[in-house]
Write a protein that holds these residues in place. Sequence first.
Motif, PDB file in Angstrom:
ATOM      1  N   GLN A 129     -24.482 -22.497   2.248  1.00 21.96           N
ATOM      2  CA  GLN A 129     -25.298 -21.188   1.041  1.00 21.96           C
ATOM      3  C   GLN A 129     -26.730 -21.891   1.520  1.00 21.96           C
ATOM      4  O   GLN A 129     -27.794 -21.188   1.136  1.00 21.96           O
ATOM      5  CB  GLN A 129     -25.070 -21.810  -0.100  1.00 21.96           C
ATOM      6  N   ARG A 130     -26.801 -23.105   1.468  1.00 23.83           N
ATOM      7  CA  ARG A 130     -28.589 -23.900   2.337  1.00 23.83           C
ATOM      8  C   ARG A 130     -28.867 -23.260   3.167  1.00 23.83           C
ATOM      9  O   ARG A 130     -30.045 -23.130   3.307  1.00 23.83           O
ATOM     10  CB  ARG A 130     -28.848 -25.081   2.517  1.00 23.83           C
ATOM     11  N   SER A 131     -28.673 -22.556   4.017  1.00 20.79           N
ATOM     12  CA  SER A 131     -28.721 -21.516   5.472  1.00 20.79           C
ATOM     13  C   SER A 131     -29.565 -20.205   4.527  1.00 20.79           C
ATOM     14  O   SER A 131     -30.111 -19.624   5.813  1.00 20.79           O
ATOM     15  CB  SER A 131     -27.570 -21.680   6.389  1.00 20.79           C
ATOM     16  N   LEU A 132     -29.116 -20.256   4.119  1.00 20.21           N
ATOM     17  CA  LEU A 132     -29.103 -18.491   3.174  1.00 20.21           C
ATOM     18  C   LEU A 132     -30.507 -18.344   2.485  1.00 20.21           C
ATOM     19  O   LEU A 132     -30.937 -17.978   1.882  1.00 20.21           O
ATOM     20  CB  LEU A 132     -27.526 -18.158   3.028  1.00 20.21           C
ATOM     21  N   GLY A 133     -30.800 -19.976   2.269  1.00 15.58           N
ATOM     22  CA  GLY A 133     -32.177 -20.354   1.463  1.00 15.58           C
ATOM     23  C   GLY A 133     -31.040 -21.032  -0.325  1.00 15.58           C
ATOM     24  O   GLY A 133     -32.152 -20.818  -1.024  1.00 15.58           O
ATOM     25  N   ALA A 134     -30.702 -21.166  -0.707  1.00 12.42           N
ATOM     26  CA  ALA A 134     -30.007 -21.410  -1.555  1.00 12.42           C
ATOM     27  C   ALA A 134     -30.505 -22.827  -2.027  1.00 12.42           C
ATOM     28  O   ALA A 134     -30.668 -23.906  -0.667  1.00 12.42           O
ATOM     29  CB  ALA A 134     -28.528 -21.121  -2.003  1.00 12.42           C
ATOM     30  N   HIS A 135     -30.505 -23.991  -2.854  1.00 10.68           N
ATOM     31  CA  HIS A 135     -31.099 -25.229  -3.255  1.00 10.68           C
ATOM     32  C   HIS A 135     -29.796 -25.666  -3.179  1.00 10.68           C
ATOM     33  O   HIS A 135     -30.189 -26.678  -3.837  1.00 10.68           O
ATOM     34  CB  HIS A 135     -32.013 -24.966  -4.290  1.00 10.68           C
ATOM     35  N   THR A 136     -28.424 -25.670  -3.128  1.00 13.78           N
ATOM     36  CA  THR A 136     -26.889 -26.454  -3.501  1.00 13.78           C
ATOM     37  C   THR A 136     -27.192 -27.527  -2.734  1.00 13.78           C
ATOM     38  O   THR A 136     -27.818 -27.924  -1.273  1.00 13.78           O
ATOM     39  CB  THR A 136     -25.747 -25.475  -3.179  1.00 13.78           C
ATOM     40  N   VAL A 137     -26.203 -28.676  -3.722  1.00 12.65           N
ATOM     41  CA  VAL A 137     -26.962 -30.231  -2.497  1.00 12.65           C
ATOM     42  C   VAL A 137     -25.275 -30.041  -2.925  1.00 12.65           C
ATOM     43  O   VAL A 137     -24.579 -30.592  -3.349  1.00 12.65           O
ATOM     44  CB  VAL A 137     -27.821 -30.816  -2.953  1.00 12.65           C
ATOM     45  N   PHE A 138     -24.886 -31.510  -2.107  1.00 14.52           N
ATOM     46  CA  PHE A 138     -23.614 -31.562  -1.923  1.00 14.52           C
ATOM     47  C   PHE A 138     -23.603 -33.103  -2.618  1.00 14.52           C
ATOM     48  O   PHE A 138     -24.911 -34.219  -1.632  1.00 14.52           O
ATOM     49  CB  PHE A 138     -22.112 -31.981  -0.899  1.00 14.52           C
ATOM     50  N   LEU A 139     -23.352 -33.830  -3.736  1.00 10.27           N
ATOM     51  CA  LEU A 139     -23.463 -35.078  -4.019  1.00 10.27           C
ATOM     52  C   LEU A 139     -22.121 -35.900  -4.704  1.00 10.27           C
ATOM     53  O   LEU A 139     -21.200 -35.233  -5.074  1.00 10.27           O
ATOM     54  CB  LEU A 139     -24.676 -35.385  -5.859  1.00 10.27           C
ATOM     55  N   GLU A 140     -22.206 -37.150  -4.118  1.00 10.08           N
ATOM     56  CA  GLU A 140     -20.758 -38.135  -3.186  1.00 10.08           C
ATOM     57  C   GLU A 140     -20.873 -38.741  -4.940  1.00 10.08           C
ATOM     58  O   GLU A 140     -21.813 -38.665  -6.064  1.00 10.08           O
ATOM     59  CB  GLU A 140     -21.058 -39.149  -2.548  1.00 10.08           C
ATOM     60  N   ALA A 160     -20.671 -29.575  -6.179  1.00 11.75           N
ATOM     61  CA  ALA A 160     -21.594 -29.318  -5.713  1.00 11.75           C
ATOM     62  C   ALA A 160     -22.797 -29.197  -6.853  1.00 11.75           C
ATOM     63  O   ALA A 160     -22.240 -27.900  -7.333  1.00 11.75           O
ATOM     64  CB  ALA A 160     -21.675 -27.848  -4.761  1.00 11.75           C
ATOM     65  N   TRP A 161     -24.011 -29.200  -6.932  1.00 13.12           N
ATOM     66  CA  TRP A 161     -24.922 -29.023  -7.254  1.00 13.12           C
ATOM     67  C   TRP A 161     -25.703 -27.915  -7.067  1.00 13.12           C
ATOM     68  O   TRP A 161     -26.587 -28.172  -5.777  1.00 13.12           O
ATOM     69  CB  TRP A 161     -25.270 -30.257  -8.082  1.00 13.12           C
ATOM     70  N   GLY A 162     -26.220 -26.778  -7.496  1.00  9.60           N
ATOM     71  CA  GLY A 162     -27.149 -26.186  -7.715  1.00  9.60           C
ATOM     72  C   GLY A 162     -28.193 -25.957  -8.644  1.00  9.60           C
ATOM     73  O   GLY A 162     -28.160 -25.603 -10.117  1.00  9.60           O
ATOM     74  N   ALA A 163     -29.283 -26.729  -8.718  1.00  7.76           N
ATOM     75  CA  ALA A 163     -29.897 -26.928  -9.755  1.00  7.76           C
ATOM     76  C   ALA A 163     -31.190 -25.884  -9.392  1.00  7.76           C
ATOM     77  O   ALA A 163     -31.570 -25.548 -11.024  1.00  7.76           O
ATOM     78  CB  ALA A 163     -31.131 -28.207  -9.436  1.00  7.76           C
ATOM     79  N   ARG A 164     -30.756 -24.791  -9.231  1.00  4.57           N
ATOM     80  CA  ARG A 164     -32.126 -24.105  -8.699  1.00  4.57           C
ATOM     81  C   ARG A 164     -31.341 -22.683  -8.627  1.00  4.57           C
ATOM     82  O   ARG A 164     -31.121 -22.237  -8.301  1.00  4.57           O
ATOM     83  CB  ARG A 164     -33.577 -23.906  -8.204  1.00  4.57           C
ATOM     84  N   GLU A 165     -32.112 -21.564  -9.636  1.00  6.97           N
ATOM     85  CA  GLU A 165     -31.876 -19.935  -9.104  1.00  6.97           C
ATOM     86  C   GLU A 165     -30.046 -20.333  -9.333  1.00  6.97           C
ATOM     87  O   GLU A 165     -29.377 -19.137  -8.967  1.00  6.97           O
ATOM     88  CB  GLU A 165     -31.926 -19.976  -7.862  1.00  6.97           C
ATOM     89  N   GLU A 166     -29.772 -20.263 -10.911  1.00 11.91           N
ATOM     90  CA  GLU A 166     -27.944 -20.636 -11.084  1.00 11.91           C
ATOM     91  C   GLU A 166     -28.210 -20.873 -12.205  1.00 11.91           C
ATOM     92  O   GLU A 166     -28.817 -21.167 -12.891  1.00 11.91           O
ATOM     93  CB  GLU A 166     -27.133 -22.123 -10.580  1.00 11.91           C
ATOM     94  N   GLY A 167     -27.793 -19.822 -13.418  1.00 10.42           N
ATOM     95  CA  GLY A 167     -27.414 -20.163 -14.872  1.00 10.42           C
ATOM     96  C   GLY A 167     -26.424 -19.148 -15.869  1.00 10.42           C
ATOM     97  O   GLY A 167     -25.763 -18.487 -15.269  1.00 10.42           O
ATOM     98  N   TRP A 168     -27.358 -18.914 -16.981  1.00  9.10           N
ATOM     99  CA  TRP A 168     -26.730 -17.578 -17.502  1.00  9.10           C
ATOM    100  C   TRP A 168     -27.902 -17.245 -18.304  1.00  9.10           C
ATOM    101  O   TRP A 168     -29.050 -17.507 -17.921  1.00  9.10           O
ATOM    102  CB  TRP A 168     -26.108 -18.279 -18.583  1.00  9.10           C
ATOM    103  N   PHE A 169     -27.755 -15.687 -18.319  1.00  8.76           N
ATOM    104  CA  PHE A 169     -28.583 -14.866 -19.048  1.00  8.76           C
ATOM    105  C   PHE A 169     -28.263 -13.756 -20.453  1.00  8.76           C
ATOM    106  O   PHE A 169     -26.519 -14.197 -20.661  1.00  8.76           O
ATOM    107  CB  PHE A 169     -29.705 -14.201 -18.211  1.00  8.76           C
ATOM    108  N   ASP A 170     -28.784 -13.381 -20.574  1.00 14.52           N
ATOM    109  CA  ASP A 170     -28.765 -12.005 -21.739  1.00 14.52           C
ATOM    110  C   ASP A 170     -27.417 -11.076 -21.513  1.00 14.52           C
ATOM    111  O   ASP A 170     -28.352  -9.726 -20.478  1.00 14.52           O
ATOM    112  CB  ASP A 170     -29.885 -11.826 -22.882  1.00 14.52           C
TER     113      ASP A 170
END
Length: 406
Positions: A129-140, A160-170
Amino acid sequence: MMPIPKYTPPARRAYDIVIVGGAVVGSSTAYWLSQKLGDRASVLVVERDSSYEFSSTALSTSAIRQQYSNPINVRISQFGIQFINGFAERMAPFYPNEPAPDLGFREHGYLYCVSPEGVAAARERVELQRSLGAHTVFLEPGPLKDRFPWLNVEDLGGGAWGAREEGWFDSMGLLNGLRRAARASGIEYIDNAVVGMDMEGSRVTAVRLSTGEVVDCGIVVNAAGPRAQQVAAMAGLSIPVAPFKRYSFVFASETPIPGRMPNVIDLSGTFVRPEGELFLTGNTPLDDGPADYDDFSARHEEFEDRIWPALWHRIPAFDALRVRQSWTGHYEYNMLDHNGIVGFHPEVSNFMFANGFSGHGLQQSPAVGRGVAELIVDGSFQTLDLTPFRYERIPANEPFMEEAVI
């Protein structure tokens, strides 16, 4: 019991393109066709119930993420996020006397809980995901607990936490905007149901409507959501797509959760996220189906039996909860590989699939609708290459697996 709809007839006896299903995938396809074709082709969208009371779009949990296990699904979501963020500007020409809809994207992120034995695979997904530009990180577990102190991490290998460009909408804002734009651009919508198809050789020549009309067509697009197999069967075809019930509950908690809570995906498959001062949770138990097409009955004990125990284990502050609202939707499940089926049938050459998105249809609809329109108008994908979703993998029993399914 579903209400008996008031059906309307089509304006014409023949159309270049008939789209079966007017929810978000069908309406995205209609929108992109209208932008590419203008008035050069006639397009009819047949929707069983324009109230969308029981549509998967209306009953979805309206979330979008980049945390997938294969590159094309990540890229599809990245376009979806771009589309959502620019939706009001894109729709502005179709709302000349009122503000265009803002989809209210809540960028709280996703948090996937990971078991100790799943750490290696999760790290690989995060790296992809990160290689494709996502902001996911793995947290121990330690850093995960530091970031989200209300989370029980004792049985986790991390998250696995994606802090940006993930969420919910209408979700209905997206559907209503696409539908309005398509209709304003010349696409015809009718309240009706396709109940059969006429074949001539290896082509569909007409669709039959519940009101008795026989409508000639050049191309048929199956965008029927959980009813995808029912529509495919009208052309003598079969796909492994069936409706499974998805149970959703809104609840109040006596103990608030501090900070910016993401959409948490537990090891059990139960999810939970904040909705103002309340919380939304749910699951899709695959041992409870497939469901009948018209069966939206609730299973209230699902909350007590499965969901609350999972929530309380993962978030101990959820020890005193009260359900405020619940509903049951249908999950359009592709039982082969959990991925969509997009493309023309190789033999019934004017029958197009846009089905089987396994809970991802809403978030994938902008890219899928665009891709379907490209196949119809240009003869090939022009932007994202959706070839891995081709129908041919179904009879060949060659799954294109997506591991990150909830």
